[in-house]
Design a protein around this motif. Structure first.
Motif, PDB file in Angstrom:
ATOM      1  N   ARG A 132       0.829  -1.216   0.000  1.00 32.79           N
ATOM      2  CA  ARG A 132       0.000   0.000   0.000  1.00 32.79           C
ATOM      3  C   ARG A 132       0.858   1.259   0.000  1.00 32.79           C
ATOM      4  N   GLU A 133       1.915   1.268   0.788  1.00 38.14           N
ATOM      5  CA  GLU A 133       2.773   2.444   0.863  1.00 38.14           C
ATOM      6  C   GLU A 133       3.488   2.691  -0.476  1.00 38.14           C
ATOM      7  N   LEU A 134       3.983   1.636  -1.100  1.00 34.06           N
ATOM      8  CA  LEU A 134       4.650   1.788  -2.390  1.00 34.06           C
ATOM      9  C   LEU A 134       3.674   2.231  -3.471  1.00 34.06           C
ATOM     10  N   LEU A 135       2.457   1.738  -3.418  1.00 36.01           N
ATOM     11  CA  LEU A 135       1.452   2.172  -4.394  1.00 36.01           C
ATOM     12  C   LEU A 135       1.087   3.642  -4.189  1.00 36.01           C
ATOM     13  N   ARG A 136       0.995   4.073  -2.937  1.00 33.07           N
ATOM     14  CA  ARG A 136       0.718   5.489  -2.679  1.00 33.07           C
ATOM     15  C   ARG A 136       1.853   6.361  -3.216  1.00 33.07           C
ATOM     16  N   ALA A 137       3.095   5.908  -3.005  1.00 33.18           N
ATOM     17  CA  ALA A 137       4.250   6.662  -3.514  1.00 33.18           C
ATOM     18  C   ALA A 137       4.248   6.679  -5.042  1.00 33.18           C
ATOM     19  N   ALA A 138       3.898   5.557  -5.663  1.00 38.37           N
ATOM     20  CA  ALA A 138       3.831   5.499  -7.127  1.00 38.37           C
ATOM     21  C   ALA A 138       2.748   6.433  -7.655  1.00 38.37           C
ATOM     22  N   LYS A 139       1.638   6.511  -6.946  1.00 35.41           N
ATOM     23  CA  LYS A 139       0.553   7.418  -7.343  1.00 35.41           C
ATOM     24  C   LYS A 139       1.024   8.870  -7.277  1.00 35.41           C
ATOM     25  N   ARG A 140       1.721   9.216  -6.205  1.00 35.03           N
ATOM     26  CA  ARG A 140       2.230  10.589  -6.073  1.00 35.03           C
ATOM     27  C   ARG A 140       3.227  10.922  -7.177  1.00 35.03           C
ATOM     28  N   ASN A 141       3.976   9.908  -7.618  1.00 32.20           N
ATOM     29  CA  ASN A 141       4.993  10.122  -8.649  1.00 32.20           C
ATOM     30  C   ASN A 141       4.426  10.072 -10.068  1.00 32.20           C
ATOM     31  N   GLN A 143       3.137   7.407 -11.470  1.00 34.28           N
ATOM     32  CA  GLN A 143       3.424   6.111 -12.083  1.00 34.28           C
ATOM     33  C   GLN A 143       2.180   5.257 -12.286  1.00 34.28           C
ATOM     34  N   LEU A 144       1.068   5.621 -11.665  1.00 32.51           N
ATOM     35  CA  LEU A 144      -0.144   4.818 -11.766  1.00 32.51           C
ATOM     36  C   LEU A 144      -1.206   5.562 -12.541  1.00 32.51           C
ATOM     37  N   VAL A 145      -1.939   4.830 -13.373  1.00 36.32           N
ATOM     38  CA  VAL A 145      -3.067   5.432 -14.090  1.00 36.32           C
ATOM     39  C   VAL A 145      -4.393   5.061 -13.449  1.00 36.32           C
ATOM     40  N   THR A 146      -4.407   4.047 -12.613  1.00 39.33           N
ATOM     41  CA  THR A 146      -5.637   3.618 -11.983  1.00 39.33           C
ATOM     42  C   THR A 146      -5.889   4.399 -10.696  1.00 39.33           C
ATOM     43  N   SER A 151      -4.006  -2.642  -3.978  1.00 39.02           N
ATOM     44  CA  SER A 151      -3.100  -3.327  -3.056  1.00 39.02           C
ATOM     45  C   SER A 151      -3.597  -4.725  -2.709  1.00 39.02           C
ATOM     46  N   LEU A 152      -4.892  -4.862  -2.455  1.00 39.25           N
ATOM     47  CA  LEU A 152      -5.403  -6.182  -2.094  1.00 39.25           C
ATOM     48  C   LEU A 152      -5.391  -7.137  -3.286  1.00 39.25           C
ATOM     49  N   ASP A 180       5.881 -13.084 -15.207  1.00 42.45           N
ATOM     50  CA  ASP A 180       4.758 -13.212 -16.142  1.00 42.45           C
ATOM     51  C   ASP A 180       3.560 -12.397 -15.661  1.00 42.45           C
ATOM     52  N   ALA A 181       3.298 -12.443 -14.356  1.00 38.60           N
ATOM     53  CA  ALA A 181       2.167 -11.697 -13.812  1.00 38.60           C
ATOM     54  C   ALA A 181       2.361 -10.192 -13.980  1.00 38.60           C
ATOM     55  N   TRP A 182       3.572  -9.711 -13.728  1.00 36.45           N
ATOM     56  CA  TRP A 182       3.843  -8.278 -13.884  1.00 36.45           C
ATOM     57  C   TRP A 182       3.711  -7.846 -15.339  1.00 36.45           C
ATOM     58  N   ARG A 183       4.160  -8.665 -16.280  1.00 35.50           N
ATOM     59  CA  ARG A 183       4.015  -8.311 -17.695  1.00 35.50           C
ATOM     60  C   ARG A 183       2.542  -8.163 -18.073  1.00 35.50           C
ATOM     61  N   LEU A 184       1.715  -8.975 -17.468  1.00 41.74           N
ATOM     62  CA  LEU A 184       0.281  -8.904 -17.729  1.00 41.74           C
ATOM     63  C   LEU A 184      -0.358  -7.688 -17.073  1.00 41.74           C
ATOM     64  N   LEU A 185       0.098  -7.349 -15.862  1.00 39.66           N
ATOM     65  CA  LEU A 185      -0.553  -6.298 -15.076  1.00 39.66           C
ATOM     66  C   LEU A 185      -0.087  -4.888 -15.411  1.00 39.66           C
ATOM     67  N   LEU A 186       1.178  -4.721 -15.720  1.00 40.22           N
ATOM     68  CA  LEU A 186       1.732  -3.377 -15.863  1.00 40.22           C
ATOM     69  C   LEU A 186       1.001  -2.499 -16.873  1.00 40.22           C
ATOM     70  N   PRO A 187       0.596  -3.009 -18.044  1.00 41.95           N
ATOM     71  CA  PRO A 187      -0.105  -2.127 -18.991  1.00 41.95           C
ATOM     72  C   PRO A 187      -1.405  -1.537 -18.437  1.00 41.95           C
ATOM     73  N   GLY A 188      -2.004  -2.203 -17.470  1.00 45.43           N
ATOM     74  CA  GLY A 188      -3.224  -1.683 -16.871  1.00 45.43           C
ATOM     75  C   GLY A 188      -2.989  -0.801 -15.662  1.00 45.43           C
ATOM     76  N   LEU A 189      -1.748  -0.733 -15.208  1.00 43.91           N
ATOM     77  CA  LEU A 189      -1.426   0.028 -14.001  1.00 43.91           C
ATOM     78  C   LEU A 189      -0.709   1.334 -14.282  1.00 43.91           C
ATOM     79  N   VAL A 190       0.132   1.367 -15.302  1.00 41.46           N
ATOM     80  CA  VAL A 190       1.013   2.520 -15.500  1.00 41.46           C
ATOM     81  C   VAL A 190       0.748   3.166 -16.858  1.00 41.46           C
ATOM     82  N   PRO A 191       1.131   4.444 -17.017  1.00 44.56           N
ATOM     83  CA  PRO A 191       1.012   5.097 -18.325  1.00 44.56           C
ATOM     84  C   PRO A 191       1.780   4.312 -19.385  1.00 44.56           C
ATOM     85  N   ALA A 192       1.266   4.326 -20.608  1.00 42.27           N
ATOM     86  CA  ALA A 192       1.847   3.526 -21.690  1.00 42.27           C
ATOM     87  C   ALA A 192       3.326   3.807 -21.887  1.00 42.27           C
TER      88      ALA A 192
END
Length: 201
Positions: A132-141, A143-146, A151-152, A180-192
């Motif tokens: 959760r903390e890393l996701l909050r930091a990524a959002k501030r930076n 890095q996240l589009v969602t 986190s859950l 493999d999971a990260w390759r699948l998830l990253l396009p939906g989490l971060v800017p292209a």
């Protein structure tokens, strides 16, 4: 001083053996006699340190959460971005699943006894807190589009991968499963434009 050192060594040995047996047989499948026999100590020596099997669970969870904290500190010191730190942390845990019985035991204990809350899910809660903390930091930076809290779902991904790997359903290296999971998830989490900058491995 010698007596104190001997007591500390006995306690450490009991925790080490408990982790190995919890990993192999689960919480319900491991009894106090199994632990004392494998550790080569009397029940009296065990009860000097732990009054119940649940206290051994707590000690095992303390070991695994300390390993997690060490991994988090090392990754933070490397200076990578929050999202890359999250990916790196998943691979650090993958390595610990291979090398650390306490981490494997923590996962199995949570699967079997998660409805009993503390101390059975302490490692999972510690990991979830870091995620959760890393996701909050990524959002501030940026890095996240969602806007959703992922986190859950991410923790569920980690737990699911561990369950597949530990059950033998997947013969792949556990770190490869995370990649493999990260390759699948990253396009939906971060800017292209950032997808190619993040290493899933």
């Amino acid at each position: 001083m010698v007596r104190q050192q001997r007591a500390e060594q006995t306690r450490a040995r009991l925790v080490e053996v408990a982790a190995e047996l919890f990993d192999r047989y689960g919480f319900a499948g491991t009894n106090i006699s199994d632990i004392t026999a494998a550790a080569g100590v009397t029940k009296g020596a065990l009860y000097f340190h732990f009054t119940a099997k649940e206290e051994l669970v707590e000690a095992v969870q303390d070991t695994s959460t300390a390993l997690l904290a060490d991994a988090v500190a090392k990754i933070a010191a490397s200076g990578v971005s929050p999202l890359e730190a999250l990916i790196d942390l998943s691979h650090a845990v993958a390595r610990m699943l291979v090398t650390e019985p306490a981490v494997r035991a923590s996962f199995r204990i949570a699967r079997e006894c998660g409805d009993r809350a503390k101390p059975f899910v302490d490692f999972h809660h510690a990991w979830w807190s870091v995620v959760r903390e890393l996701l909050r930091a990524a959002k501030r930076n940026g890095q996240l589009v969602t806007a959703s809290d992922v986190s859950l779902p991410l923790l569920a991904m980690y737990v699911g991968i561990e369950a597949l790997w530990s059950s033998g359903m997947s013969k792949d290296d556990v770190s490869d499963l995370f990649s493999d999971a990260w390759r699948l998830l990253l396009p939906g989490l971060v800017p292209a434009e950032l997808v190619d900058e993040l290493l899933a491995e």
